[in-house]
Design a protein around this motif. Structure first.
Motif, PDB file in Angstrom:
ATOM      1  N   GLN A  62       0.832  -1.207   0.000  1.00  0.00           N
ATOM      2  CA  GLN A  62       0.000   0.000   0.000  1.00  0.00           C
ATOM      3  C   GLN A  62       0.864   1.254   0.000  1.00  0.00           C
ATOM      4  O   GLN A  62       1.881   1.332   0.684  1.00  0.00           O
ATOM      5  CB  GLN A  62      -0.894  -0.008   1.246  1.00  0.00           C
ATOM      6  N   ARG A  63       0.452   2.269  -0.743  1.00  0.00           N
ATOM      7  CA  ARG A  63       1.123   3.560  -0.739  1.00  0.00           C
ATOM      8  C   ARG A  63       0.781   4.284   0.557  1.00  0.00           C
ATOM      9  O   ARG A  63      -0.383   4.338   0.963  1.00  0.00           O
ATOM     10  CB  ARG A  63       0.659   4.402  -1.920  1.00  0.00           C
ATOM     11  N   LEU A  64       1.799   4.851   1.212  1.00  0.00           N
ATOM     12  CA  LEU A  64       1.607   5.627   2.433  1.00  0.00           C
ATOM     13  C   LEU A  64       2.141   7.028   2.197  1.00  0.00           C
ATOM     14  O   LEU A  64       3.237   7.187   1.662  1.00  0.00           O
ATOM     15  CB  LEU A  64       2.354   4.990   3.604  1.00  0.00           C
ATOM     16  N   CYS A  65       1.393   8.038   2.586  1.00  0.00           N
ATOM     17  CA  CYS A  65       1.829   9.423   2.430  1.00  0.00           C
ATOM     18  C   CYS A  65       1.811  10.114   3.790  1.00  0.00           C
ATOM     19  O   CYS A  65       0.996   9.787   4.655  1.00  0.00           O
ATOM     20  CB  CYS A  65       0.926  10.161   1.453  1.00  0.00           C
ATOM     21  N   PHE A  66       2.716  11.072   3.952  1.00  0.00           N
ATOM     22  CA  PHE A  66       2.932  11.736   5.231  1.00  0.00           C
ATOM     23  C   PHE A  66       3.097  13.233   5.035  1.00  0.00           C
ATOM     24  O   PHE A  66       3.762  13.664   4.099  1.00  0.00           O
ATOM     25  CB  PHE A  66       4.223  11.240   5.895  1.00  0.00           C
ATOM     26  N   SER A  67       2.549  14.009   5.945  1.00  0.00           N
ATOM     27  CA  SER A  67       2.941  15.408   6.039  1.00  0.00           C
ATOM     28  C   SER A  67       4.085  15.438   7.046  1.00  0.00           C
ATOM     29  O   SER A  67       4.164  14.595   7.952  1.00  0.00           O
ATOM     30  CB  SER A  67       1.777  16.297   6.483  1.00  0.00           C
ATOM     31  N   VAL A  68       4.982  16.377   6.885  1.00  0.00           N
ATOM     32  CA  VAL A  68       6.183  16.436   7.714  1.00  0.00           C
ATOM     33  C   VAL A  68       6.306  17.833   8.306  1.00  0.00           C
ATOM     34  O   VAL A  68       6.222  18.837   7.593  1.00  0.00           O
ATOM     35  CB  VAL A  68       7.437  16.085   6.891  1.00  0.00           C
ATOM     36  N   HIS A  69       6.517  17.881   9.613  1.00  0.00           N
ATOM     37  CA  HIS A  69       6.678  19.138  10.341  1.00  0.00           C
ATOM     38  C   HIS A  69       8.063  19.161  10.971  1.00  0.00           C
ATOM     39  O   HIS A  69       8.440  18.230  11.688  1.00  0.00           O
ATOM     40  CB  HIS A  69       5.621  19.272  11.442  1.00  0.00           C
ATOM     41  N   LYS A  70       8.800  20.203  10.719  1.00  0.00           N
ATOM     42  CA  LYS A  70      10.139  20.353  11.301  1.00  0.00           C
ATOM     43  C   LYS A  70       9.985  20.796  12.739  1.00  0.00           C
ATOM     44  O   LYS A  70       9.279  21.753  13.039  1.00  0.00           O
ATOM     45  CB  LYS A  70      10.922  21.397  10.505  1.00  0.00           C
ATOM     46  N   LEU A  71      10.657  20.089  13.636  1.00  0.00           N
ATOM     47  CA  LEU A  71      10.667  20.453  15.050  1.00  0.00           C
ATOM     48  C   LEU A  71      12.013  21.099  15.346  1.00  0.00           C
ATOM     49  O   LEU A  71      12.581  21.762  14.485  1.00  0.00           O
ATOM     50  CB  LEU A  71      10.428  19.202  15.907  1.00  0.00           C
ATOM     51  N   ASP A  72      12.548  20.890  16.505  1.00  0.00           N
ATOM     52  CA  ASP A  72      13.843  21.465  16.855  1.00  0.00           C
ATOM     53  C   ASP A  72      14.995  20.608  16.335  1.00  0.00           C
ATOM     54  O   ASP A  72      14.860  19.397  16.190  1.00  0.00           O
ATOM     55  CB  ASP A  72      13.948  21.632  18.372  1.00  0.00           C
ATOM     56  N   GLY A  73      16.103  21.241  16.049  1.00  0.00           N
ATOM     57  CA  GLY A  73      17.295  20.514  15.602  1.00  0.00           C
ATOM     58  C   GLY A  73      17.020  19.674  14.381  1.00  0.00           C
ATOM     59  O   GLY A  73      16.514  20.159  13.375  1.00  0.00           O
ATOM     60  N   ASN A  74      17.327  18.392  14.493  1.00  0.00           N
ATOM     61  CA  ASN A  74      17.149  17.477  13.360  1.00  0.00           C
ATOM     62  C   ASN A  74      15.921  16.591  13.519  1.00  0.00           C
ATOM     63  O   ASN A  74      15.807  15.568  12.869  1.00  0.00           O
ATOM     64  CB  ASN A  74      18.407  16.623  13.170  1.00  0.00           C
ATOM     65  N   ARG A  75      14.992  16.987  14.382  1.00  0.00           N
ATOM     66  CA  ARG A  75      13.798  16.168  14.615  1.00  0.00           C
ATOM     67  C   ARG A  75      12.622  16.648  13.776  1.00  0.00           C
ATOM     68  O   ARG A  75      12.454  17.832  13.539  1.00  0.00           O
ATOM     69  CB  ARG A  75      13.406  16.199  16.091  1.00  0.00           C
ATOM     70  N   ILE A  76      11.807  15.669  13.366  1.00  0.00           N
ATOM     71  CA  ILE A  76      10.588  15.954  12.621  1.00  0.00           C
ATOM     72  C   ILE A  76       9.428  15.193  13.253  1.00  0.00           C
ATOM     73  O   ILE A  76       9.631  14.214  13.968  1.00  0.00           O
ATOM     74  CB  ILE A  76      10.703  15.565  11.123  1.00  0.00           C
ATOM     75  N   ARG A  77       8.251  15.660  12.980  1.00  0.00           N
ATOM     76  CA  ARG A  77       7.029  14.941  13.343  1.00  0.00           C
ATOM     77  C   ARG A  77       6.310  14.667  12.039  1.00  0.00           C
ATOM     78  O   ARG A  77       6.110  15.564  11.230  1.00  0.00           O
ATOM     79  CB  ARG A  77       6.140  15.761  14.268  1.00  0.00           C
ATOM     80  N   TRP A  78       5.946  13.412  11.825  1.00  0.00           N
ATOM     81  CA  TRP A  78       5.231  13.038  10.607  1.00  0.00           C
ATOM     82  C   TRP A  78       3.806  12.652  10.974  1.00  0.00           C
ATOM     83  O   TRP A  78       3.544  12.159  12.073  1.00  0.00           O
ATOM     84  CB  TRP A  78       5.937  11.897   9.863  1.00  0.00           C
ATOM     85  N   THR A  79       2.907  12.899  10.039  1.00  0.00           N
ATOM     86  CA  THR A  79       1.511  12.503  10.195  1.00  0.00           C
ATOM     87  C   THR A  79       1.107  11.775   8.927  1.00  0.00           C
ATOM     88  O   THR A  79       1.139  12.349   7.837  1.00  0.00           O
ATOM     89  CB  THR A  79       0.597  13.720  10.421  1.00  0.00           C
ATOM     90  N   ARG A  80       0.773  10.506   9.084  1.00  0.00           N
ATOM     91  CA  ARG A  80       0.359   9.687   7.948  1.00  0.00           C
ATOM     92  C   ARG A  80      -1.042  10.079   7.520  1.00  0.00           C
ATOM     93  O   ARG A  80      -1.824  10.600   8.311  1.00  0.00           O
ATOM     94  CB  ARG A  80       0.390   8.208   8.340  1.00  0.00           C
ATOM     95  N   ASP A  81      -1.376   9.822   6.269  1.00  0.00           N
ATOM     96  CA  ASP A  81      -2.686  10.191   5.743  1.00  0.00           C
ATOM     97  C   ASP A  81      -3.843   9.518   6.475  1.00  0.00           C
ATOM     98  O   ASP A  81      -4.981   9.935   6.349  1.00  0.00           O
ATOM     99  CB  ASP A  81      -2.783   9.969   4.235  1.00  0.00           C
ATOM    100  N   ASN A  82      -3.570   8.495   7.283  1.00  0.00           N
ATOM    101  CA  ASN A  82      -4.627   7.868   8.078  1.00  0.00           C
ATOM    102  C   ASN A  82      -4.685   8.427   9.506  1.00  0.00           C
ATOM    103  O   ASN A  82      -5.411   7.924  10.343  1.00  0.00           O
ATOM    104  CB  ASN A  82      -4.455   6.345   8.119  1.00  0.00           C
ATOM    105  N   GLY A  83      -3.880   9.469   9.785  1.00  0.00           N
ATOM    106  CA  GLY A  83      -3.909  10.126  11.089  1.00  0.00           C
ATOM    107  C   GLY A  83      -2.847   9.663  12.070  1.00  0.00           C
ATOM    108  O   GLY A  83      -2.645  10.298  13.095  1.00  0.00           O
ATOM    109  N   GLU A  84      -2.176   8.558  11.800  1.00  0.00           N
ATOM    110  CA  GLU A  84      -1.115   8.095  12.699  1.00  0.00           C
ATOM    111  C   GLU A  84       0.047   9.077  12.649  1.00  0.00           C
ATOM    112  O   GLU A  84       0.314   9.691  11.612  1.00  0.00           O
ATOM    113  CB  GLU A  84      -0.657   6.692  12.311  1.00  0.00           C
ATOM    114  N   THR A  85       0.723   9.241  13.786  1.00  0.00           N
ATOM    115  CA  THR A  85       1.811  10.206  13.880  1.00  0.00           C
ATOM    116  C   THR A  85       3.039   9.581  14.512  1.00  0.00           C
ATOM    117  O   THR A  85       2.953   8.536  15.162  1.00  0.00           O
ATOM    118  CB  THR A  85       1.404  11.430  14.711  1.00  0.00           C
TER     119      THR A  85
END
Length: 132
Positions: free
Chosen positions: A101-124
């Protein structure tokens, strides 16, 4: 294969950390998102400890290696798929992981080299991006 998809979801799905996306978190897209991942390794935080590396190559392939977190007991611990950008999302698709299955994510830059991702099904989740 359904077990493999469930195992991946359980290990790397819902509860990677309670780091909220704040007003100061930058949502990445387009060239900024490509610059963030292309040629780098993104390490997903595993809820039971350890990290799951995903290597995003410039040729559009992505390789995941779950051997360090013990995924070889459940299914192929290493697999190579494809990654690409669509709109504001980073998408990836593996031959057998998540039943292809194809999975897509939005990506948010946090501090330093950390990111928070949110999958199209709401999982983070939380990840860190390694320098080139």
């Amino acid at each position: 294969m359904r077990n493999a998809a469930y195992t991946l979801s359980a290990l790397f799905g819902v509860a990677f950390g309670a780091v909220p996306v704040t007003a100061s978190a930058e949502t990445l897209s387009g060239p900024a998102l490509k610059e963030l991942v292309e040629g780098r390794t993104v390490y997903l935080s595993a809820p039971l400890g350890g990290e799951f590396p995903l290597r995003y190559r410039p040729d559009g392939t992505v390789t995941g290696d779950g051997e360090a977190v013990g995924l070889g007991r459940f299914f192929a611990a290493r697999e190579t798929g494809r990654w690409y950008l669509t709109g504001t999302n980073l998408c990836q698709q593996f031959p057998t992981w998540y039943n292809g299955q194809r999975l897509c994510f939005s990506v948010h830059k946090l501090d330093g080299n950390r990111i928070r991702w949110t999958r199209d099904n709401g999982e983070t989740g939380i990840a860190r991006v390694a320098d080139r």
